[in-house]
Each structure stands twice: as C-alpha cells, then as structure tokens.
Design an enzyme around this catalytic site. Structure first.
Site, PDB file in Angstrom:
ATOM      1  N   ASP A 431       0.857  -1.189   0.000  1.00 18.46           N
ATOM      2  CA  ASP A 431       0.000   0.000   0.000  1.00 18.46           C
ATOM      3  C   ASP A 431       0.895   1.241   0.000  1.00 18.46           C
ATOM      4  OD1 ASP A 431      -2.318   1.563   0.282  1.00 18.46           O
ATOM      5  OD2 ASP A 431      -2.423   1.282   2.461  1.00 18.46           O
ATOM      6  N   GLU A 434       2.686   5.145  -3.803  1.00 22.50           N
ATOM      7  CA  GLU A 434       2.668   6.137  -4.907  1.00 22.50           C
ATOM      8  C   GLU A 434       3.997   6.883  -5.003  1.00 22.50           C
ATOM      9  OE1 GLU A 434       0.232   5.731  -2.614  1.00 22.50           O
ATOM     10  OE2 GLU A 434      -0.937   4.539  -4.024  1.00 22.50           O
ATOM     11  N   ASP A 507      -8.959   3.635  -2.589  1.00 25.87           N
ATOM     12  CA  ASP A 507      -9.987   4.010  -1.619  1.00 25.87           C
ATOM     13  C   ASP A 507     -11.250   4.567  -2.265  1.00 25.87           C
ATOM     14  OD1 ASP A 507      -8.198   3.179   0.267  1.00 25.87           O
ATOM     15  OD2 ASP A 507      -7.465   5.190   0.725  1.00 25.87           O
TER      16      ASP A 507
HETATM   17  O1  MIG Z   1      -3.748   5.818   4.889  1.00 18.67           O
HETATM   18  O2  MIG Z   1      -3.720   0.543   5.648  1.00 18.67           O
HETATM   19  O3  MIG Z   1      -5.911   2.168   0.315  1.00 18.67           O
HETATM   20  O4  MIG Z   1      -6.909  -0.112   1.556  1.00 18.67           O
HETATM   21  O5  MIG Z   1      -6.946  -0.155   4.371  1.00 18.67           O
HETATM   22  C1  MIG Z   1      -4.573   4.726   4.636  1.00 18.67           C
HETATM   23  C2  MIG Z   1      -4.883   1.294   5.797  1.00 18.67           C
HETATM   24  C3  MIG Z   1      -3.732   3.511   4.374  1.00 18.67           C
HETATM   25  C4  MIG Z   1      -4.970   2.902   2.387  1.00 18.67           C
HETATM   26  C5  MIG Z   1      -5.440   1.748   1.582  1.00 18.67           C
HETATM   27  C6  MIG Z   1      -6.496   0.985   2.326  1.00 18.67           C
HETATM   28  C7  MIG Z   1      -5.948   0.529   3.646  1.00 18.67           C
HETATM   29  C8  MIG Z   1      -5.450   1.724   4.448  1.00 18.67           C
HETATM   30  N1  MIG Z   1      -4.443   2.453   3.671  1.00 18.67           N
END
Ligand code: MIG
Length: 823
Positions: A431, A434, A507
C-alpha cells in the site's frame, strides 16, 4: 553557457530559436519566477537519413529521430532534441526488439517510407510529420498534426517533450489504465502522477497508477500509442482542440510505440508483448477474499474465519491491515493482538484460509528497529539532492523510504519477507507506494533515485516507485517460497506492473456511483494491460446498504480480483452482515465464483499465455458498432460469459445489449439473438448473465476454498449452437511454475450442431493429467428430441433430460468425439 553558444550559431537561420534564447536569458535573470521557458522548438525539415539494422535515424541538422522497427505491427519513435539519445532503458519494456518478417525503407519525392508487411511509417521531408498507415487498406491510422517539439528545462536540465497528432472527427479513445469517469476518453484531458486519492470522485485525475498507453479507434480500425515516459505526463484527446490528440511529459525522452490493430484486441495483445502479461496466480487467489482495516486481535480474525465456515460461505483469504504490526513497523508483529502469529496462521491454514498481510514503504526512524538500522547502515534510503535523507510522516510517524529503483535495495527488501514466509504468510499487499506521504502528498522533486543505474530525480522515478516496490516483493516471495507462485497486490504502478502483481483500485466510496465507476475501472485496467484488478467490494469509505453491497458482490464475482474491504470506522461488512435474504444471495454468487473456477482460471491462462485481456468491454467485442463506443457497463469475462451488472438502486430489470451471435440467458436458458437490446429481469438475486451459444463452460463442485476437496468430476455445460465454437479448459498444479515447462493440460472443445445432430470434439495438449476420471455433461438448448448418444462411437445408455430440458449423462474425461443424434 555552452548551450547558448550553440544556439547562437543557429540564430542566423532560425528565428524561433532566437526567441528561445531571449526567454531563457530572461528566466536566468529572474530566478524567482517560474523557470519554465515558454517557447517550444519544433523539428524542421529532414536533412539526413541513416540506417542501422532495424533502426533509422533522421536529422534536421540538429535534432535526431530514431524510428525502430520492433515487429511487423509495432514501430518505436524517439526524439533527441540535440542529437544525443538518452540511454535506452525502460522498466516497462524489458526487451524492445521482436520478430520482424521483412522491412524496408524507400525515399519518395516528399517523404521517406519505412514499411513492414502490415504498416508503413512515413516521415515527411519538409516538416518532419510522422504518420502510420495500414498497408492493406492504405488507411492513415495516426498522423502528426505538428512535428514533435520540446522546451528546455532550465531548472532540472533536459526537456519538456510534446507530440501532437490529428484527432479525427469520429475517433474514440480508450485505455490509460486507471482513470476515473467514462470509458471513452474522447474530449478529455489527463495527467499521470501516481497519487493517493482517498475517496476519489467521478472524473478525478490523477489516481494511483500511470499507464501511458491508449487505443484510438476510427473508421472501424484500432491502433495504440504507448508513450513510455515515467515523468509526469499528460494526454489530451481532443479537449483543448477537437482536432488534436496530444501527449507530453515534464522530462525524459519523447519516445513512443505505435501499435497496430486493426482490432482493439490485437492492440492490447501487442502492447502486452512489449510490457509482459501477468504470471499465473496461485489458484486460491481467484477465490473470494475478505479484508478490513483492520481485523484484530487474533480473536476477531478467528471469528471472521469461523463466520465463513459456519455459514458455508466460501472464502480463501483473510487480510491483516496495518494494525497487525508493532507501531506500524513493517515486518514486526503487535504481540498483544497476535501473541503467536505462526500458530494462528497455521490454524487459519488448516481451516483453508490464506493469510495476506500489508507492507508499506515507510520505515520508522528508530535506531532500535532492525529494518531501519539495516537500511541506514547500507545506505538504502532515499536522499534529497543535497544528501539529506528523504523524511516524511506516514503511519509509523517519522519515516525514511527505501529506494526501490535500486536493484540492491530490491533484493534486500525481498529478503525481509523471510520471516513472514516462514511463519506461513501466503500473500503480501503493498500500500502507500505512490509513494504517499502525509501532508506533503509525496516526495519532493529533488529526491534522488538509482533508477537501476540510470540515475534520476523523483520527477523521473515517482511513477515507477510503486511498481519497483511490488517487483521487489514479488521476486523476494518467489525466491523465499521456493518457486511457489507468490500472491502480491499493489496500489501504485506503472506499465509493466502486471508482471509483478495484482491491483485494487484504492480508496473508493460506498455509493452507487462508485459501483458504476468500479465497473468501468476494472474494464479499463483490463484493456490497459493490467488484467488482475478489483475494487474494494462494498466501497472502502462510507457504508453501503444491503442492496448496494449485494449488487457489488455480484459484480465482484466477475472481477478478476474479488475482495471485500472497508475502512475501520464503518459498520461490519462481511457477506452475512446484512441478514437475509442478502446473506443467501451473497452466498449464491460467491459459490458461483467457485463453481466457475475452472473457467476463470482458463481465462487467466489465455491472458498469461496469449495476452488476451480478461475483461473485454462491449466496444472491444464490436468496435465497428458505433453505439458500443458509448456503452460501458457490460463486458465479457473471457469471451464466453457476458456480464450485465445491475448498477441502479431498486432496479428489477435492465436493458442489455447482446453482441452478434446467439446468447443463452445463464439463469433461464432462454436463447436470445445478438445485435439487439433486450429488457431482462434483474431482481435482487439476479444479475443478468449470458453465455455465448456453442460454449463449453466447465464447473467444479462448490468448495469452501480452493483445494478443499479433490475434484473428482468436472461438469461441462455445453450450450448448443448451429455454428462451430471453440472453448478451452486449462488446468495445472495451481501453485507452481511447472506450467513454464509445459506441465499443464489445455483442452480444446469444439461444438457444432445441426437440426438433427450435435457433435462435440475434444483435443488435449500439455503434459499434466488432472486426477478426476469423469465428465458430467449438461447439454443445454438441444433443438431436437434425443435418440442416441455416442462417445467415441460407443453408445451411452444412461442419459436423461432434466426438468430444465438439459440433456444429462456422464462419461470418461478423455473422449475425442461425442455425437448426439436426434429423431
Ligand atoms: O492511509 O492501511 O488504500 O486499503 O486499508 C490509509 C490502511 C492507508 C490505504 C489503503 C487501504 C488501507 C489503508 N491504507
């Protein structure tokens, strides 16, 4: 100042350049204002031509253009503003040259023509316009509106690079990976800069991924352009000027591939020959996955797992989001929540659940934390231009970030998964890559990256950071799992990311609009070369009502990646959370996913092996039908099952368009004619699905998870057709790479009927033998009264018509020919 002297020489014969020099000087005198020069420089008349193997060099006296024949249908174009090309390195395209039958260059009166068997690339002498023509039809597919051009970048060096092509009045555009909004990109402008886009909206841009590849369709023919540039890039499809399609970038090289069709499918398959396909996933990855931010402590995880098993709702994977870690430190465990992760993962595995855990790129600055220490000691973290560490706040607090564009760092990171693999973790979810940074959004532009030795700033590396992270994860897991197939998910990515993992759309929101949007996003990713994609079923933020959740499960049944996920501050979101009748309907669809597993898996193989997209939008099936350029909510999964999701609240029916041919209503077996619209019943338990006549759709028995039981019988649903249709059934070990050594079984079925007879033939390829012995036949839609059935010329004695008028019998799995005779 050398640059200026060089320009000085040219001022005499080129007025435009004079302007540039003046602008530049102005900027240097006033460094506080925007440093971007305003004047663009264009290629001028062609003066010199040189050939070097499959590469042709054209020069206007200063700038040079390389035209490279990649294959019979692909040509690459590169521009070097002052004659010096950048190193030929790409994260997207590991190998540029493919097989070319023949090619040649001719000099004609006003242009040069480089042609292969299928396409001609023309370079006009007087103004350096480049065009691509289909040889057979002489149709111009893509043509410069103005010559390639650029502006110098005073602050960073290099150039802003631009290409502007003609946009035809009836031309439509597709692709670009993950973009929000309508499928057809005509009349819109886009930017690529990987962005954490929490709760993104319809038409919001940019989102998490960069796929600078689009398809154009006009005069019923399609072509593609892949602008392989990792810098912030832009695309305009007739928005600024409806006669122009442009793409440009804030740096790097103006380098693009022209990819010929004429079908959209050909374009996508050829794009996939450049950037690769998705490896075969472990079979369980095609099951249903349950996720939430976050399931903890252990008791909660067990409760969810039991919730599935006690209700007989199939599920293969359960996810641990960031809260399983100790203070969000990657590769650690919160021992209060999970005192003995190894035991828990083993118990889950015994119950058929794979455990997937999240790993983020931000590493907590903490000298007592081994990952930070190793990274620091070995100089693995990103640095700013003046050598300060790149620091930013993410979940763990103050963090530094590994430079995943460094191969040594990738290898180190890949090995960090060792303990997780040893205790039984089956998949990893990357995650925030980016990369996302709280407050600042992402890294500043001046952060330096290794870029596999082709060094660059964050301007160049930003869009590939996430892809290189998941690459490191994938390669690490593959090694640590001793060549079992890894399962990885990534949020960010760049073209070619499909070689390293699947993706979810980030999200999203629990609204009907997002259900529609997610449907388009998955299709768009599929035609953009990233087929293993899914949305957060139910919507990440906000709360779906029961109806929306169920409709989303139905759509998700036909998302290549099927996972429900939700933010932590929302109500419980499991398939049973909404009570009856929703629980039962959700179960029926999740079961359908498992019944169709051999079909889904075969479609995946078609993608992996042959480059076919998994989801195929209507327009891809029939690009010549203009209306399809405005239909965006139906698609086929593979080429046999047409999915018409219900996207409207309260709907009890919906209008569907059926493409050419005959289609069976999956639920009622009614046969409908294609090339027409039909109003179809769509009660809550009923998502309209159609099967192409002539298809063989294999089914396994419902299981609670992949591999729960031995498959001892395969059901073949055969849909009668009076024209011949071929189908495939692909099977293998399900979790090894033996398929690379041909250890698989690829069966081909052909079905053809007439008014008195139906013939089904089977051929088998590959070295794997599935261990079931029987096929259970279900032949649907036979238009005559059955008198006799033979399997390889032997009579079948035991057959019957069931209550839905399906012919049922069983027989050996290895037949060659089945004949059904009518009276
Ligand atoms: O700042 O890990 O898109 O799927 O549950 C949020 C927590 C960080 C973003 C992800 C989401 C995930 C969440 N993450």
């Amino acid at each position: 100042m050398e640059e200026q002297n060089e320009h000085g020489k040219e001022i005499k014969d080129d007025g435009i350049i004079q302007e540039i020099v003046e602008e530049t000087v102005q900027h240097l005198n006033n460094p506080v204002t925007d440093l971007k020069p305003i004047v663009k420089k264009y290629l001028s008349a062609v003066q010199k031509v040189k050939k070097d193997g499959n590469k042709f060099y054209f020069s206007d006296g200063d700038a040079r253009v390389e035209i490279r024949v990649v294959s019979d249908e692909i040509i690459r174009v590169r521009l070097a503003p002052h004659g010096v090309f950048l190193d030929d390195f790409s994260y997207a395209v590991p190998v540029v040259d493919q097989k070319v039958t023949t090619f040649k260059m001719e000099e004609l009166e006003d242009h040069y023509a480089i042609s292969t068997n299928t396409i001609t690339c023309k370079i006009r002498k007087d103004d350096f316009h480049i065009s691509f023509t289909e040889k057979l039809s002489q149709m111009v597919m893509s043509e410069d509106e103005s010559p390639m051009h650029w502006e110098e970048n005073i602050e960073f060096g290099g150039y802003y690079v631009y290409a502007t092509k003609k946009c035809l009045p009836e031309e439509n555009f597709y692709g670009l990976g993950d973009k929000s909004g309508n499928m057809n990109l005509r009349g819109r402008h886009f930017q690529n800069w990987n962005t954490d886009a929490y709760s993104f909206g319809w038409d919001q841009d940019p989102l998490y991924r960069t796929i600078p590849f689009y398809l154009g369709v006009h005069q019923q023919a399609a072509y593609g352009i892949f602008f392989d540039n990792t810098f912030r890039s832009y695309f305009d499809f007739g928005k600024e000027d409806n006669q122009k399609t442009s793409f440009w970038a804030d740096g790097g090289e103006l380098q693009y591939y022209y990819i010929h069709g004429p079908h959209m499918m050909d374009v996508v398959k050829r794009y996939q020959t450049l950037t690769g396909t998705h490896p075969m996933p472990p079979k369980w990855a095609l099951g249903y996955h349950q996720c939430r931010w976050s399931y903890y402590p252990e008791k909660k995880v067990k409760e969810i797992a039991d919730g599935f098993r006690s209700r007989n709702i199939p599920c293969d994977a359960i996810y641990l989001d960031i809260d399983y870690m100790d203070g969000y430190r990657c590769f650690t465990w919160n021992k209060n929540y999970f005192p003995d992760p190894k035991r828990m993962i083993k118990e889950l595995a015994d119950d058929g659940f794979k455990t997937v855990v999240m790993i983020d790129p931000g590493i907590k600055v903490d000298d007592n934390y081994w990952v930070f220490k190793e990274g620091k000691e070995n100089n693995y973290f990103c640095r700013r231009s003046d050598d300060y560490f790149m620091e930013g706040h993410v979940w763990p607090g103050r963090c530094q970030f590994p430079d995943f564009t460094n191969p040594t760092v990738r290898e180190w990171w890949g090995n960090l998964y060792k303990e997780l693999v040893d205790i039984g973790v089956a998949g990893v979810w990357n995650d925030m890559n980016e990369p996302a940074v709280f407050g600042a959004g992402t890294f500043p532009n001046d952060v330096r990256h290794n870029f596999d030795g082709y060094r660059g700033s964050h301007r160049k590396a930003h869009n590939v950071y996430g892809m290189q992270m998941v690459r490191s994860t994938y390669d690490g897991l593959k090694k640590l799992m001793r060549n079992k197939r890894p399962f990885t998910i990534t949020r960010a990515g760049y073209s070619g990311m499909q070689r390293y993992g699947c993706v979810w759309t980030g999200d999203n929101v629990a609204t009907w609009e997002h259900l529609k949007l997610g449907n388009i996003q998955c299709q768009r990713m599929s035609v953009s070369g990233v087929p293993f994609c899914g949305t957060d079923i139910g919507g990440f933020s906000g709360e779906p009502d029961a109806e929306l959740f169920t409709r989303w499960i139905q759509l998700g049944t036909f998302s290549p990646f099927m996972r429900a996920h939700s933010a932590g501050d929302t109500a419980e979101r499991e398939p049973w959370s909404f009570g009856e009748p929703y629980t039962s309907i959700n179960r029926t669809y999740i079961e359908l996913r498992y019944r169709l597993m051999p079909y889904l898996y075969s479609v995946f193989w078609e993608h992996h092996r042959y480059g076919f997209p998994i989801l195929r939008p209507l327009v891809m099936l029939e690009q010549e039908n203009l209306s399809n350029h405005f239909r965006q909510d139906e698609f086929t999964f593979g080429d046999k099952i047409l999915v018409c999701p219900v996207l409207e609240q309260g709907a009890t029916s919906r209008l569907v368009y059926l493409p050419k041919g005959k289609w069976y209503n999956f639920w009622t077996h009614e046969v409908l004619n294609g090339e027409s619209e039909h109003n179809i019943e769509a009660a809550l338990d009923h998502m309209p699905l159609f099967v192409r006549a002539g298809s063989v759709i294999p089914e396994y028995p419902v299981m609670q998870y992949v591999g729960e039981k031995n498959v001892d019988e395969v059901l073949l649903n055969i849909y009668y057709s009076d024209y011949e249709v071929n189908s495939f059934l692909y099977e293998d070990h399900g979790d090894t790479f033996a398929y690379e050594q041909d250890i698989y079984s690829e069966k081909k079925f052909s079905v053809k009927g007439d008014q008195k007879k139906l013939k089904i033939e089977q051929s088998v390829d590959g070295l794997y033998t599935p261990n079931y012995e029987l096929y259970n036949y279900n032949i649907i839609g036979i238009p005559f009264k059955v008198k006799k059935i033979t399997v390889d010329e032997q009579d079948v004695l035991d057959f019957h018509m069931d209550e839905r008028n399906c012919l049922r019998f069983k027989s050996n799995k290895n037949f060659m020919t089945i004949k059904v005779y009518g009276e």
